[in-house]
Scaffold this motif. Structure first.
Motif, PDB file in Angstrom:
ATOM      1  N   ARG A 147      -9.642  -0.301  -8.665  1.00  0.00           N
ATOM      2  CA  ARG A 147      -9.662  -1.252  -7.560  1.00  0.00           C
ATOM      3  C   ARG A 147      -8.533  -2.269  -7.723  1.00  0.00           C
ATOM      4  O   ARG A 147      -8.256  -2.763  -8.830  1.00  0.00           O
ATOM      5  CB  ARG A 147     -11.009  -1.975  -7.525  1.00  0.00           C
ATOM      6  CG  ARG A 147     -11.176  -2.879  -6.305  1.00  0.00           C
ATOM      7  CD  ARG A 147     -12.572  -3.447  -6.250  1.00  0.00           C
ATOM      8  NE  ARG A 147     -12.708  -4.390  -5.161  1.00  0.00           N
ATOM      9  CZ  ARG A 147     -13.826  -5.060  -4.878  1.00  0.00           C
ATOM     10  NH1 ARG A 147     -14.898  -4.853  -5.644  1.00  0.00           N
ATOM     11  NH2 ARG A 147     -13.877  -5.898  -3.886  1.00  0.00           N
ATOM     12  N   VAL A 148      -7.871  -2.599  -6.625  1.00  0.00           N
ATOM     13  CA  VAL A 148      -6.746  -3.529  -6.611  1.00  0.00           C
ATOM     14  C   VAL A 148      -7.205  -4.825  -5.943  1.00  0.00           C
ATOM     15  O   VAL A 148      -7.728  -4.799  -4.827  1.00  0.00           O
ATOM     16  CB  VAL A 148      -5.538  -2.936  -5.861  1.00  0.00           C
ATOM     17  CG1 VAL A 148      -4.369  -3.914  -5.904  1.00  0.00           C
ATOM     18  CG2 VAL A 148      -5.146  -1.600  -6.462  1.00  0.00           C
TER      19      VAL A 148
ATOM     20  N   SER B 186      -6.419   2.250  -5.893  1.00  0.00           N
ATOM     21  CA  SER B 186      -5.154   2.955  -6.082  1.00  0.00           C
ATOM     22  C   SER B 186      -5.414   4.452  -6.269  1.00  0.00           C
ATOM     23  O   SER B 186      -6.571   4.905  -6.304  1.00  0.00           O
ATOM     24  CB  SER B 186      -4.411   2.388  -7.289  1.00  0.00           C
ATOM     25  OG  SER B 186      -5.152   2.638  -8.481  1.00  0.00           O
ATOM     26  N   ILE B 187      -4.331   5.195  -6.421  1.00  0.00           N
ATOM     27  CA  ILE B 187      -4.447   6.644  -6.577  1.00  0.00           C
ATOM     28  C   ILE B 187      -5.151   7.010  -7.886  1.00  0.00           C
ATOM     29  O   ILE B 187      -5.697   8.109  -8.031  1.00  0.00           O
ATOM     30  CB  ILE B 187      -3.040   7.292  -6.499  1.00  0.00           C
ATOM     31  CG1 ILE B 187      -3.166   8.807  -6.318  1.00  0.00           C
ATOM     32  CG2 ILE B 187      -2.233   6.928  -7.731  1.00  0.00           C
ATOM     33  CD1 ILE B 187      -1.842   9.470  -6.036  1.00  0.00           C
TER      34      ILE B 187
ATOM     35  N   ASP C 195      -3.468   5.744  -1.590  1.00  0.00           N
ATOM     36  CA  ASP C 195      -4.397   4.640  -1.816  1.00  0.00           C
ATOM     37  C   ASP C 195      -5.605   4.798  -0.896  1.00  0.00           C
ATOM     38  O   ASP C 195      -5.501   5.251   0.248  1.00  0.00           O
ATOM     39  CB  ASP C 195      -3.727   3.295  -1.552  1.00  0.00           C
ATOM     40  CG  ASP C 195      -2.671   2.969  -2.586  1.00  0.00           C
ATOM     41  OD1 ASP C 195      -2.665   3.626  -3.646  1.00  0.00           O
ATOM     42  OD2 ASP C 195      -1.838   2.074  -2.339  1.00  0.00           O
TER      43      ASP C 195
ATOM     44  N   LEU D 246       0.841  -1.194   0.000  1.00  0.00           N
ATOM     45  CA  LEU D 246       0.000   0.000   0.000  1.00  0.00           C
ATOM     46  C   LEU D 246       0.874   1.242   0.000  1.00  0.00           C
ATOM     47  O   LEU D 246       1.904   1.295   0.696  1.00  0.00           O
ATOM     48  CB  LEU D 246      -0.922  -0.004   1.213  1.00  0.00           C
ATOM     49  CG  LEU D 246      -1.911  -1.177   1.277  1.00  0.00           C
ATOM     50  CD1 LEU D 246      -2.731  -1.105   2.550  1.00  0.00           C
ATOM     51  CD2 LEU D 246      -2.798  -1.218   0.051  1.00  0.00           C
ATOM     52  N   ASN D 247       0.465   2.238  -0.775  1.00  0.00           N
ATOM     53  CA  ASN D 247       1.237   3.471  -0.920  1.00  0.00           C
ATOM     54  C   ASN D 247       0.383   4.666  -0.483  1.00  0.00           C
ATOM     55  O   ASN D 247      -0.856   4.571  -0.339  1.00  0.00           O
ATOM     56  CB  ASN D 247       1.690   3.653  -2.373  1.00  0.00           C
ATOM     57  CG  ASN D 247       2.537   2.489  -2.857  1.00  0.00           C
ATOM     58  OD1 ASN D 247       3.459   2.059  -2.159  1.00  0.00           O
ATOM     59  ND2 ASN D 247       2.225   1.966  -4.038  1.00  0.00           N
TER      60      ASN D 247
ATOM     61  N   VAL E  48      -9.393  -2.071  -1.723  1.00  0.00           N
ATOM     62  CA  VAL E  48      -8.269  -1.169  -1.966  1.00  0.00           C
ATOM     63  C   VAL E  48      -8.433  -0.541  -3.346  1.00  0.00           C
ATOM     64  O   VAL E  48      -8.651  -1.254  -4.343  1.00  0.00           O
ATOM     65  CB  VAL E  48      -6.925  -1.921  -1.856  1.00  0.00           C
ATOM     66  CG1 VAL E  48      -5.765  -0.962  -2.070  1.00  0.00           C
ATOM     67  CG2 VAL E  48      -6.811  -2.619  -0.503  1.00  0.00           C
TER      68      VAL E  48
END
Length: 445
Positions: A425-426, A420-421, A402, A398-399, A418
């Motif tokens: 969806r991840v 992402s930016i 997110d 995770l970054n 989750v």
């Protein structure tokens, strides 16, 4: 000159293509979800909160079963005495093969066994051979089952029966092959003394009912009698007497095996007639080849033996185990719920159960350290996550930026969605790598 029409072959080619297409469609297999591997399948995700209880349950069940098996095995009373060296005269210990092959030397010896605990009837008697591997492929196939089953197939000699296929006069040997030829021929007789100063009483060894019922009824047929057995130049094991009378009495005690050096004699009176192979249970027991070089059933004794009683065993040491450095022993044993004395099954259950418990403990410690988040509520009723949060971020890559949408089941399971930016969806696989799969889940405590 007339001009050739280049398109003249067009309709023929088109018809060929259409025919090929129709043939392909005609040979196409019918669609089915099974042939196309499209059946619905269950693909469970082995999460820690599911695997740990399963391992703990298996350990909880297996360990008591293993302990019960070991306890049942320990209740079996077993007496083992090795006699292959004890029965050799002192002046022949340096050349045991010459001793066993010399027919003029008396092979009888007497050994004394002490009963360690009370032995209740029936008491089974075994002969134990070591380093005799009946599971060798050439040895196992050296027989003719057709010959044993049908008296009309006496000449049904397979190529595997050689060199014990035909006698010197060219007649077929019944039963043929190395399995029957190497028949065990040591004999035992037992006597015991009841109490101090008591009289010596002989124990009757019952030799009936020691083989498999299927062998007596199917493998060994009726009216099949031994012929030319042990009449070749090669000296084998026990002999089968084709002329010994058979008694119809229920109390008749038959000894079908004779030492190689003994002559045929009548042991008991009875009705005259040959002994067919389906009645010679020593042969049946021997010809059911073993996977391991251990026990063979010899007979049983229907008598009780008390602890401390002395048992005299007269052994006729006829079988040549010295040529292959084998060991021979006589074994007396009772039976339990699981048969004879063997703790392997119980130990296997215990080891498996302990291994499951150890794995469950290791997984629990790993999950506590890496994946379980500490969940608690403050006074305002807000939910907070503490220990394990940084590890969870690291494991799922995770970054900053997110977006995580958390769903709490109200007990101990958090499911994260989750994004992402880039607002995509991840999805994660079971190892936490973002390659598509399921939403990450963690257990809470």
């Amino acid at each position: 000159m007339s001009q050739v029409n280049s398109g003249a072959a067009g309709p023929s080619a088109g018809s060929d293509v259409a025919a090929a297409t129709a043939s392909t469609k005609r040979n196409k297999p019918q669609y089915h979800a099974f042939t196309q591997q499209q059946l619905p399948a269950c693909k469970p995700i082995l999460s820690p909160h599911m695997v740990i209880p399963v391992l703990a349950f298996v350990g909880l069940v297996f360990i008591p079963i293993g302990l019960a098996c070991i306890a049942a095995s320990n209740k079996v009373v077993e007496v083992v005495y090795r006699y292959d060296t004890k029965c050799v005269p002192g002046n022949m210990l340096h050349n045991k093969v010459a001793y066993i092959q010399n027919a003029s030397i008396d092979k009888t010896c007497t050994i004394v066994l002490k009963v360690p605990r009370d032995m209740k009837r029936p008491i089974f008697i075994y002969y134990q051979l070591e380093k005799f591997y009946q599971n060798h492929r050439r040895y196992t196939t050296s027989r003719s089952d057709m010959q044993l089953r049908d008296p009309k197939q006496a000449s049904a000699i397979t190529e595997f029966c050689k060199p014990e296929a035909y006698a010197a006069n060219g007649s077929p040997i019944v039963p043929c092959g190395l399995v029957a030829w190497s028949l065990f021929n040591d004999t035992y007789s037992f006597a015991h003394r009841r109490g101090r100063g008591g009289h010596t009483e002989a124990l009757t060894v019952i030799k009936s009912g020691i083989s498999w019922r299927s062998d007596r009824g199917h493998v060994f047929g009726n009216h099949v009698f031994p012929k030319n057995f042990q009449n070749s130049s090669l000296v084998g094991g026990g002999q089968l007497d084709p002329t010994k009378p058979v008694s119809s009495s229920a109390n008749f005690r038959a000894f079908f095996l004779l030492p190689s050096s003994s002559s045929v004699s009548t042991m008991m009176d009875g009705d005259c007639g040959g002994v067919q192979l389906s009645e010679q249970e020593d042969l049946m027991v021997w010809m059911r080849t073993a996977a391991l070089p251990r026990f063979r059933l010899y007979g049983r004794v229907e008598a009780d033996l008390g602890a401390g009683e002395l048992l005299a065993v007269e052994v006729r040491n006829n079988y040549n185990s010295y040529s292959f450095a084998g060991k021979k022993a006589v074994v007396l044993s009772t039976s339990g719920l699981l048969g004879g004395r063997n703790a392997f099954l119980g130990r296997a259950y215990v080891v498996t159960g302990v291994a499951c418990f150890v794995l469950a403990l290791q997984l629990t410690l790993l999950c506590l350290d890496d994946f379980i988040l500490k969940i608690y509520y403050d006074k305002a009723g807000d939910l907070w996550l503490s220990r394990g949060w940084k590890t969870f971020f690291h494991e799922h890559h995770l970054n900053a930026g997110d977006l995580l949408i958390c769903t709490f089941d109200g007990h101990d399971l958090l499911t994260f969605k989750v994004f992402s930016i880039s607002h995509c969806r991840v999805l994660y696989d079971t190892s936490g790598v973002a390659e598509g799969g399921e939403d990450p889940q963690v257990s809470g405590a």
